[in-house]
Design a protein around this motif. Structure first.
Motif, mmCIF file in Angstrom:
data_model
loop_
_atom_site.group_PDB
_atom_site.id
_atom_site.type_symbol
_atom_site.label_atom_id
_atom_site.label_comp_id
_atom_site.label_asym_id
_atom_site.label_seq_id
_atom_site.Cartn_x
_atom_site.Cartn_y
_atom_site.Cartn_z
ATOM 1 N N ASP A 13 -10.152 -3.042 15.617
ATOM 2 C CA ASP A 13 -10.081 -4.140 14.646
ATOM 3 C C ASP A 13 -9.626 -5.456 15.279
ATOM 4 O O ASP A 13 -9.425 -6.445 14.586
ATOM 5 C CB ASP A 13 -9.188 -3.768 13.466
ATOM 6 N N LEU A 35 -1.400 1.572 14.854
ATOM 7 C CA LEU A 35 -1.214 2.508 13.749
ATOM 8 C C LEU A 35 -1.753 3.895 14.119
ATOM 9 O O LEU A 35 -2.556 4.024 15.049
ATOM 10 C CB LEU A 35 -1.932 1.969 12.510
ATOM 11 N N PRO A 36 -1.337 4.923 13.396
ATOM 12 C CA PRO A 36 -1.802 6.283 13.718
ATOM 13 C C PRO A 36 -3.322 6.449 13.704
ATOM 14 O O PRO A 36 -3.857 7.295 14.408
ATOM 15 C CB PRO A 36 -1.154 7.146 12.630
ATOM 16 N N ASN A 37 -4.030 5.614 12.947
ATOM 17 C CA ASN A 37 -5.486 5.742 12.877
ATOM 18 C C ASN A 37 -6.202 5.019 14.025
ATOM 19 O O ASN A 37 -7.420 4.921 14.042
ATOM 20 C CB ASN A 37 -6.012 5.257 11.530
ATOM 21 N N GLY A 38 -5.449 4.483 14.997
ATOM 22 C CA GLY A 38 -6.036 3.832 16.156
ATOM 23 C C GLY A 38 -6.289 2.344 16.004
ATOM 24 O O GLY A 38 -6.745 1.698 16.941
ATOM 25 N N THR A 39 -6.004 1.799 14.840
ATOM 26 C CA THR A 39 -6.185 0.362 14.632
ATOM 27 C C THR A 39 -4.856 -0.358 14.840
ATOM 28 O O THR A 39 -3.803 0.274 14.981
ATOM 29 C CB THR A 39 -6.702 0.063 13.209
#
Length: 146
Positions: A13, A35-39
């Motif tokens: 992002d 963040l944990p989701n890679g963003t």
């Protein structure tokens, strides 16, 4: 802290974001991880707990005071150790009701207060009133220092 020889961490992002190079540099130093989701979510507000993690990762200051128990930061809360350490170093403070409010969003003035106080950039505590001539967003602050 020096950057490792690890590849530059890229966040999907950030590809066209103005802060891309700055965030990647901080990630290379191990100061931010996203963040944990890679963003990274560069336009999302920073929480008080996230600020605590950031200052603990960035600064190794001496302990100025003992940690306190905040009613809303349990022993298993993901940011508890960073909140405790940031408090001990003088970067953050709790609220009069014994809470820390780790999920509360920061105002720009909150971050500046934390840095000025934690880095001892002046010899006395900065107050919200001191910042009013310089910032438009101090109205939401309720403490003398965070």
């Amino acid at each position: 802290m020096q950057a490792s020889n690890a590849p530059i961490r890229s966040f999907p992002d950030l590809q066209n974001h103005w802060a891309k190079e700055f965030v990647e540099a901080l990630a290379a130093l191990g100061l931010v991880s996203g963040l944990p989701n890679g963003t990274f979510a560069p336009d999302r507000p920073l929480s008080r707990a996230e600020l605590a993690v950031l200052v603990v990762n960035a600064f190794n200051r001496p302990k100025e005071r003992s940690a306190v128990t905040f009613r809303d930061v349990g022993t298993t809360f993901w940011g508890k150790s960073a909140i405790d350490r940031a408090y001990e170093m003088g970067f953050v403070n709790g609220f009069p009701d014994g809470t820390f409010r780790p999920g509360s969003q920061l105002l720009r003035a909150d971050a500046f207060l934390a840095l000025v106080n934690g880095l001892d950039l002046i010899s006395t505590w900065v107050t919200i009133g001191d910042l009013k001539p310089f910032f438009d967003d101090t109205s939401g602050l309720s403490l003398i220092h965070i």
